[in-house]
Design a protein around this motif. Sequence first.
Motif, PDB file in Angstrom:
ATOM      1  N   LEU A 192       0.945  -1.391   0.055  1.00 30.36           N
ATOM      2  CA  LEU A 192       0.269   0.018   0.056  1.00 30.36           C
ATOM      3  C   LEU A 192       0.389   0.659  -0.109  1.00 30.36           C
ATOM      4  CD1 LEU A 192      -2.524   0.891   0.291  1.00 30.36           C
ATOM      5  CD2 LEU A 192      -2.588   1.273   2.905  1.00 30.36           C
ATOM      6  N   LYS A 391      -6.521  -3.628   3.760  1.00 31.18           N
ATOM      7  CA  LYS A 391      -6.193  -4.176   2.915  1.00 31.18           C
ATOM      8  C   LYS A 391      -5.771  -5.623   2.388  1.00 31.18           C
ATOM      9  CE  LYS A 391      -4.189  -2.450  -1.358  1.00 31.18           C
ATOM     10  NZ  LYS A 391      -3.116  -3.706  -2.128  1.00 31.18           N
ATOM     11  N   THR A 775      -9.617   0.459  -2.969  1.00 28.11           N
ATOM     12  CA  THR A 775      -8.951  -0.274  -1.950  1.00 28.11           C
ATOM     13  C   THR A 775      -8.133   1.007  -0.713  1.00 28.11           C
ATOM     14  OG1 THR A 775      -7.309  -0.312  -3.316  1.00 28.11           O
ATOM     15  CG2 THR A 775      -8.458  -1.842  -3.257  1.00 28.11           C
ATOM     16  N   HIS A 776      -7.781   2.280  -1.149  1.00 27.41           N
ATOM     17  CA  HIS A 776      -7.409   3.077  -0.253  1.00 27.41           C
ATOM     18  C   HIS A 776      -7.916   4.155  -1.415  1.00 27.41           C
ATOM     19  CE1 HIS A 776      -5.275   4.960   2.216  1.00 27.41           C
ATOM     20  NE2 HIS A 776      -3.992   6.056   1.258  1.00 27.41           N
TER      21      HIS A 776
END
Length: 793
Positions: A192, A391, A775-776
Motif C-alpha cells: 500500500l 487491505k 482499496t484506498h
Amino acid sequence: MPKDGGIGASTKRREDIRFLTGRGVYTDDLNLHGQTFAVFCRSTVAHGKIVSINTAATEAMPGVLAVFTGQDFKDVGGNPAGWLINSRDGTPMREPKRPVLAHGKVRHVGDAYAAVIAETYAQAKDAAEQLAADTVIDELPAIVDMKAAVADPSNRVHDEIPDNLCFDWGWIEDNRAAVDEVFKTAPHVTTLELVNNRLVPNAMEPRASIGEYFPGTGDYKLTTTSQNPHLTRLLIAAFVMGIPENKLQVVAPDVGGGFGSKIYHYGEEAVVLAAAKKLKRPVRWTAERSESFLSDAHGRDHVTKIELACEKDGTFLAFRTETLANVGAYLSNFSTATPTFLHGTLMAGPYKVPKVYVNVKTVFTNTAPVDAYRGAGRPEATFSLERVIDKMCRELGLDQFEVRRKNFITPDMYPYTTPVGLVYDTGNYHATLDKALEMTDLAGFEARAAEAKARGKLRGLGLSTWIEACGIAPSNLVGVLGSRVGLYDAATVRVNATGNISVMTGAHSHGQGHETVFAQIVAEKLGVDATSVEIVHGDTAKIPFGMGSYGSRSLAVCGSAIDRAMGKIIAKGKKIAAHMLEAAEGDIEFKDGTFSVAGTDKAKTFGEIAFSAYVPHNYPLETLEPGLEETAFYDPGNFTYPAGAYLCEVEVDPDTGKVQVVAFHCADDFGNIMNPMIVEGQVHGGVGQGIGQALCENTTYDENGQLTSASFMDYAMPRADDVPFYNVDYSCQTPCTHNPLGVKGCGEAGAIGSPPAVVNAVIDALHRGGYDHVTHIDMPVSPARVWAAMQKH
C-alpha cells in the motif's frame, strides 16, 4: 471510591474558573509600561536570493524605532535540531544553520527576513509594508515535491546539500536482509502506498512573545507562548544568542493550546530580546493568524510505501516500509526525531510480528518547517499499519477482528521486546478490543447499515488497534540514539509553615488540567485538602529545570518527580514525628495526613509536623535541618505504552461522496487514571483532531511553493457537526510497571487511533455499496476524493 479531591475523582478543573470568567493571563494580555511593537517582513516567494533590503525610508517613518535584518544576526548561532540522526551508512545528518532572520536566501513563503519595531502596532505594520516594498528578492525555482527534490540535485534548498536529503535512516539496519528474505518467500504480500497529509496545528491562541531587558542588572525576560520554557531558555542561551542562562528568565503564562507547535524555539523570540536590549524598552509581537499558517511548524507530511508479508490465514510475518518525510526548509527541534525514533520504533504496533524494517529519508523542501504535532510519529506509524492490515484482510477475505486477535501480543508475553527495539512492559490488547466491540454493539451493525441504505446512504465500520510510546526516556538511551538533551524532569514540593503546599513543576499546562490533577496527586499522598495545594509552572525563575509538556509525558515523568519529592517530604516528616512522639523512626506510620506510632494512639497531624519544621522549638536540630521543602528529579527507565481499540461508523452519500462520522467508540488502556473527566476530555480533543485530519484538514502548496491553504477560508477545520458524541472507556487498565503512579499518558491517543479507523470505515462503506475497486483513499477523504474514487472502475 476515590475520596473527594484525590486520585481517581472527576474533580472539575480549578483553572477553568479563570478561563471561563475572562481572568486568564495570556502573553498578549500583558501590557507593559513603555512597550513597543514588532512586525516581521516575511517572504512572499518560496525560494529566492535576497539582493537588497533598503531600510532608509522605513527608518524615517513615524514611530519607527529600529529595523532588524538577517545581517544583524549573521554572527549569532542558529536554532539546532534536538536530535542528531545518523544515516544508514553511519554519516551524520546534514544540519544547515537555521538563522534568526533569513539572510542571503529566503527558503519558504513566510520566512522572516526583517523586523520593524515601532511605537504602535499600526506604525510597525505600515513600516513593515514599506520595507517589503524596498526589498529586492530574486525568485528561484521552488522545491516542493519530495520525490523531485531528491531526484534533481541541480536545485537545492541549501546550497551545501546537493540531494536535499537530511538523512537516509534505516531501523533496524541489521534487520534489513532478514526482512527482505521473508518477503521473497511469504505466501502473501500486501502493498500500500499512502500519504500522511500535512497539517497546520492552529492552536486557539497564536504565538506571541514579549522581550524585556534590564540595563541595571543585564537581565533579560522573555514572556512567550511556550510548552517548554526551560528548553527555550537553553536554546537561546547556549546556541542562538549566547546570553548567560542565569541572566535569562523565560515565562510562559496561560497558553491557549499547543499540540506540539509551541515546544520549539522560534526566531521571533530572539528578535524581541535583541530589540529590547537595543531600545531599553519592552518589545512585543503577536502573530496574526495568516502568519501562523505560514510560519508555525507544520505536522505530519509523510509519503509511505508499506508492505505486509503474512501467511494465508493472516499471521503476520514482517512489515517493511519506505517513507519520504518532509522536514521543510529548516530543521526544527524535534523534526529529526519525529519521523525516526517516534515513528519507526512503533512500526510493530501491538502485534507479535517477527520482523520489521523501516527506512526513512527526510527531505528539505521550500515549505514551512515540519515538526512534532499531536502524536508526533505515532499517528503516522499507526495509520500505515492499520491501513495495510485492513487491505490485507480484504484481499484474503479474512475477518478484521480475528486477524488482529491472532497477531496480538498476549498478556503472558510481557515484558515483550519488539523487533524495532522497544520493550513493552504491560498491556492487554484483547481486552480493549473486546470492550470496543461491546460498546459498538457489533451484532446490531447490519440493521443499522440496512436502515442507512434505506435512506440512500452507505454505512461502514472501521477498526484501529494502536499503541504509542509516551514519556520519551531514559536519558542514557535517548542520548545514544541522538537526543541532545536529557529527558528527565524535576519537581520541588514546598510545605509552608501553616501546612499549605506549593509544588513547582517542570511541566507546563496548555489545556491539560495540570493545576487540578497534580493537586489531586499531592492531596492523595499527603492527606491534605486539594484546595491547599498550589501548582507553580511556566516560569524558569520559579521552577526547577524541566523539559516541559509534550509526548504525553506530564504525568508519567513530571508527576513521578512530584511523587518522589513527596516521598522525601514524608521521610523527613517521619524523622520529625519520631522525635516529637519519642518513638523510633521505624515505628512511625503515615496515613491520611497523620503521623502515628504503630500500635498506639500517639499521633501528630501533617500540619503540626510542618509547623514544627519551621518553628523548631521541639526539633532534632543536631541531626535535621529546619524547613520542609524537597526537590526530586525523575528519569524514567522506559517509555510508557498506552494502547487501545477504536471503532468508527460512517455514512457515505454515494451521490456526493460526503462522509459523516455517525458513531465513534474508544476503548483505551492508560494505566491508572488520576482524573476520569480530564482523561475523557483529552480523548475527545484528540479524536476531534484525528477526524479533522481524516476528513478535511490538508495543507497544500502549489508548484511555486505558495501556500494555497493559508487561511480558514481554504484550510478546512472540523466543526462541531463534523464529529459525533464519542463513547469513551478506560476501564481496561494495565498499570505501568516502572513509574510510581502506574500511569501511561492519554493526551495524544485520540489523534493516533482515529484517522485509520475513519478511513477504514469509509473503505468498508464503499465495499458494502459495491465499490470493491476502491482499496484506498488518501487523507483527507473529502467528498471530492471519495466521489472521484467511486467513479473509477
